[in-house]
Design a protein around this motif. Sequence first.
Motif, PDB file in Angstrom:
ATOM      1  N   VAL A   1     -37.660  28.668  40.765  1.00 26.86           N
ATOM      2  CA  VAL A   1     -37.526  30.118  40.881  1.00 26.86           C
ATOM      3  C   VAL A   1     -36.557  30.408  42.018  1.00 26.86           C
ATOM      4  O   VAL A   1     -36.653  29.816  43.104  1.00 26.86           O
ATOM      5  CB  VAL A   1     -38.882  30.779  41.166  1.00 26.86           C
ATOM      6  N   THR A   2     -35.617  31.302  41.752  1.00 24.77           N
ATOM      7  CA  THR A   2     -34.616  31.667  42.754  1.00 24.77           C
ATOM      8  C   THR A   2     -34.795  33.131  43.135  1.00 24.77           C
ATOM      9  O   THR A   2     -34.883  34.001  42.260  1.00 24.77           O
ATOM     10  CB  THR A   2     -33.199  31.432  42.209  1.00 24.77           C
ATOM     11  N   THR A   3     -34.858  33.384  44.444  1.00 23.80           N
ATOM     12  CA  THR A   3     -35.033  34.746  44.960  1.00 23.80           C
ATOM     13  C   THR A   3     -34.092  34.944  46.147  1.00 23.80           C
ATOM     14  O   THR A   3     -33.511  33.996  46.671  1.00 23.80           O
ATOM     15  CB  THR A   3     -36.477  34.982  45.424  1.00 23.80           C
ATOM     16  N   GLY A   4     -33.958  36.204  46.570  1.00 19.95           N
ATOM     17  CA  GLY A   4     -33.140  36.500  47.734  1.00 19.95           C
ATOM     18  C   GLY A   4     -32.358  37.778  47.566  1.00 19.95           C
ATOM     19  O   GLY A   4     -32.285  38.339  46.459  1.00 19.95           O
TER      20      GLY A   4
ATOM     21  N   SER B   1     -30.786  27.693  50.565  1.00 19.88           N
ATOM     22  CA  SER B   1     -31.710  26.562  50.666  1.00 19.88           C
ATOM     23  C   SER B   1     -32.304  26.220  49.308  1.00 19.88           C
ATOM     24  O   SER B   1     -32.344  27.059  48.403  1.00 19.88           O
ATOM     25  CB  SER B   1     -32.847  26.886  51.653  1.00 19.88           C
ATOM     26  N   ILE B   2     -32.742  24.967  49.186  1.00 14.21           N
ATOM     27  CA  ILE B   2     -33.487  24.493  48.021  1.00 14.21           C
ATOM     28  C   ILE B   2     -34.685  23.722  48.530  1.00 14.21           C
ATOM     29  O   ILE B   2     -34.534  22.794  49.342  1.00 14.21           O
ATOM     30  CB  ILE B   2     -32.633  23.563  47.135  1.00 14.21           C
ATOM     31  N   SER B   3     -35.869  24.097  48.090  1.00  6.44           N
ATOM     32  CA  SER B   3     -37.080  23.383  48.495  1.00  6.44           C
ATOM     33  C   SER B   3     -37.727  22.750  47.274  1.00  6.44           C
ATOM     34  O   SER B   3     -37.694  23.307  46.178  1.00  6.44           O
ATOM     35  CB  SER B   3     -38.062  24.319  49.199  1.00  6.44           C
ATOM     36  N   ASP B   4     -38.302  21.586  47.497  1.00  3.42           N
ATOM     37  CA  ASP B   4     -38.979  20.844  46.432  1.00  3.42           C
ATOM     38  C   ASP B   4     -40.339  20.379  46.956  1.00  3.42           C
ATOM     39  O   ASP B   4     -40.553  19.187  47.200  1.00  3.42           O
ATOM     40  CB  ASP B   4     -38.113  19.654  46.004  1.00  3.42           C
ATOM     41  N   PRO B   5     -41.267  21.304  47.141  1.00  2.00           N
ATOM     42  CA  PRO B   5     -42.549  20.940  47.763  1.00  2.00           C
ATOM     43  C   PRO B   5     -43.397  19.994  46.931  1.00  2.00           C
ATOM     44  O   PRO B   5     -44.228  19.263  47.475  1.00  2.00           O
ATOM     45  CB  PRO B   5     -43.238  22.297  47.949  1.00  2.00           C
TER      46      PRO B   5
ATOM     47  N   ARG C   1     -36.888  27.573  44.957  1.00  2.00           N
ATOM     48  CA  ARG C   1     -38.070  26.712  45.094  1.00  2.00           C
ATOM     49  C   ARG C   1     -38.295  26.010  43.765  1.00  2.00           C
ATOM     50  O   ARG C   1     -38.567  26.649  42.743  1.00  2.00           O
ATOM     51  CB  ARG C   1     -39.307  27.535  45.472  1.00  2.00           C
ATOM     52  N   LEU C   2     -38.140  24.688  43.753  1.00  4.97           N
ATOM     53  CA  LEU C   2     -38.368  23.920  42.546  1.00  4.97           C
ATOM     54  C   LEU C   2     -39.859  23.789  42.282  1.00  4.97           C
ATOM     55  O   LEU C   2     -40.656  23.677  43.216  1.00  4.97           O
ATOM     56  CB  LEU C   2     -37.737  22.531  42.667  1.00  4.97           C
ATOM     57  N   GLY C   3     -40.224  23.774  41.002  1.00  2.00           N
ATOM     58  CA  GLY C   3     -41.634  23.643  40.644  1.00  2.00           C
ATOM     59  C   GLY C   3     -42.008  24.582  39.521  1.00  2.00           C
ATOM     60  O   GLY C   3     -41.189  25.354  39.015  1.00  2.00           O
ATOM     61  N   GLY C   4     -43.253  24.508  39.102  1.00  4.73           N
ATOM     62  CA  GLY C   4     -43.747  25.348  38.020  1.00  4.73           C
ATOM     63  C   GLY C   4     -43.365  24.792  36.667  1.00  4.73           C
ATOM     64  O   GLY C   4     -42.870  23.669  36.534  1.00  4.73           O
ATOM     65  N   ASP C   5     -43.593  25.597  35.636  1.00  3.79           N
ATOM     66  CA  ASP C   5     -43.277  25.179  34.276  1.00  3.79           C
ATOM     67  C   ASP C   5     -41.775  25.239  34.039  1.00  3.79           C
ATOM     68  O   ASP C   5     -41.059  26.046  34.632  1.00  3.79           O
ATOM     69  CB  ASP C   5     -43.984  26.083  33.257  1.00  3.79           C
ATOM     70  N   LYS C   6     -41.321  24.391  33.144  1.00  2.00           N
ATOM     71  CA  LYS C   6     -39.899  24.356  32.807  1.00  2.00           C
ATOM     72  C   LYS C   6     -39.564  25.516  31.876  1.00  2.00           C
ATOM     73  O   LYS C   6     -40.245  25.733  30.871  1.00  2.00           O
ATOM     74  CB  LYS C   6     -39.553  23.029  32.136  1.00  2.00           C
ATOM     75  N   SER C   7     -38.520  26.260  32.194  1.00  2.00           N
ATOM     76  CA  SER C   7     -38.046  27.340  31.328  1.00  2.00           C
ATOM     77  C   SER C   7     -37.167  26.746  30.233  1.00  2.00           C
ATOM     78  O   SER C   7     -36.143  26.126  30.528  1.00  2.00           O
ATOM     79  CB  SER C   7     -37.251  28.370  32.134  1.00  2.00           C
TER      80      SER C   7
ATOM     81  N   GLU D   1     -38.055  16.282  42.025  1.00  2.00           N
ATOM     82  CA  GLU D   1     -36.862  15.451  41.895  1.00  2.00           C
ATOM     83  C   GLU D   1     -36.926  14.171  42.725  1.00  2.00           C
ATOM     84  O   GLU D   1     -35.967  13.415  42.766  1.00  2.00           O
ATOM     85  CB  GLU D   1     -35.615  16.247  42.303  1.00  2.00           C
ATOM     86  N   GLY D   2     -38.031  13.934  43.378  1.00  2.00           N
ATOM     87  CA  GLY D   2     -38.141  12.759  44.240  1.00  2.00           C
ATOM     88  C   GLY D   2     -39.119  13.034  45.359  1.00  2.00           C
ATOM     89  O   GLY D   2     -40.200  13.591  45.135  1.00  2.00           O
ATOM     90  N   GLU D   3     -38.751  12.682  46.573  1.00  3.65           N
ATOM     91  CA  GLU D   3     -39.608  12.961  47.711  1.00  3.65           C
ATOM     92  C   GLU D   3     -39.643  14.467  47.984  1.00  3.65           C
ATOM     93  O   GLU D   3     -38.595  15.133  47.924  1.00  3.65           O
ATOM     94  CB  GLU D   3     -39.090  12.235  48.959  1.00  3.65           C
ATOM     95  N   PRO D   4     -40.829  15.035  48.277  1.00  4.50           N
ATOM     96  CA  PRO D   4     -40.878  16.453  48.648  1.00  4.50           C
ATOM     97  C   PRO D   4     -39.975  16.725  49.841  1.00  4.50           C
ATOM     98  O   PRO D   4     -39.831  15.898  50.744  1.00  4.50           O
ATOM     99  CB  PRO D   4     -42.356  16.664  49.009  1.00  4.50           C
ATOM    100  N   GLY D   5     -39.333  17.899  49.821  1.00  8.19           N
ATOM    101  CA  GLY D   5     -38.437  18.196  50.929  1.00  8.19           C
ATOM    102  C   GLY D   5     -37.810  19.566  50.819  1.00  8.19           C
ATOM    103  O   GLY D   5     -38.096  20.345  49.895  1.00  8.19           O
TER     104      GLY D   5
END
Length: 497
Positions: free
Chosen positions: A398-401, A343-347, A368-374, A351-355
């Motif tokens: 940030v990617t986890t799992g 999954s990819i979340s953009d709360p 999970r998209l968000g936070g400061d850019k690396s 990148e556009g509409e939250p989703g």
Amino acid sequence: MATARCLMVMGTGSDVGKSLLVAGLARIARRRGLTVRPFKPQNMSNNAAVTADGGEIGRAQALQARACGAALSVHMNPVLLKPQTDIGAQVVVQGRMAGTARAAEYRGWRDRLMPRVLESFHILTDQADLVLIEGAGSVSEVNLRAGDIANMGFATAVQAPVVLAGDIDRGGVIAQMVGSHMLLPPDERALIKGFIINRFRGDVRLFDGGLDEIRRRTGWTAFGVVPWLPAAARLPAEDAVALDMPGGPGPGGLKIAVPMLSRIANFDDLDPLKLEPQVALTMVPPGQPLPVADLIILPGSKATIGDLAFFRAQGWDIDLAAHVRRGGRVIGICGGYQMLGRSISDPEGIEGEPGHVAGLGLLDIHTRLGGDKSLIEATGTDRITGAAVHGYEMHIGVTTGPDCARPMLMLAGQPGVAERADGAVGHDGRVTGCYLHGLFGADGYRAALIEALTGRRPAPVDYQRSVDQALDALADHLEANLDIEALFAAAARPVRP
């Protein structure tokens, strides 16, 4: 008056070779003992490079800086537009994200951007003997002139002398030159000191009449005709136009396929693979299925969620699943790595509409998209082959799992920072991904990957050396075909508005 002299290369259109002309002239000037810096006021590209101070600039300016023998600086490209949709882009100012803007809105940014552009330019002029400036798009886009900071809007502000480049391979170069002259007002025409005809195939003497006609109708000096240079193909391309020319099969027949995402980013990651004789690298355009291959690479993307929908719309998700069932290998880089997860979340609506969307499900990870850019350079080791890697990170999220417990890479610690894991490896080791751009530029890793896929160690290919050799070949080519003395004599000290 500034310390350095400057010369600006503009074009009659996009992709006429401005970037490589600047790179070649920069290498020539450096050979002559000059301290040279590249500068592009505004660039639009999803190919970017990380500077030592943690900013980002267009990849073309990174190549030009290399030609100059200079460290990367955010001031070499103070405004970078990174398209996310057909009508909107992320705006990066002096290396840092300043916001997003739709095309119609962006024209209103000029008043706040021009001071930053001029600030960066004058920082460079205080460091160098010569600053070579690259324009953007066409010199004669009169409909955009009111908000222009990239072409004549900038040139008139600092009174930079201009050389106009046209691409004869496209046809109509006489009309391009004469038409540009007709559309420019007298004060802007006066800044153009001459022109270059680029990418000529055949006997250049056959174009003598064309040069005479352009000179007669414009009064501009002809600095020369540049024949087609095959060695230029070994240099990183900035524009996605270059992806329309896929590589052919190498003698080893190792088949690698790369889907051409609609917002593909940092696709110069793939350039080192093109130089390998054993590799047949195929860029797969929209509307065509992913071919049977040994390895499929999912490249970076400026809009991961949007490109994931685009990927599925081509039916590539079905092709990729079949590839994995056949035992094929998959590597995802940055956005491509994110797509491979569950999954990819953009709360925050980065990148556009939250989703929240389902990923391709080939790695047990969630992003999970968000936070400061690396934006960091990194070195480390590939855990599967043990080979050294190097490159840079440029991502938000940030990617986890569970599969992150089997990282693809271990990256060396920066001062005061411990070694850290990056990426993930699937349960059978055939699907992997990471955030490190430039991965394939590491000669040892690239050779180990090819050996793992073919069972044969390839002959050594020194990618970095090949880039420098191509820059030298480009400089030699320009020296042989242009009036370099007249070009450099046309450079002048800019004014400080």
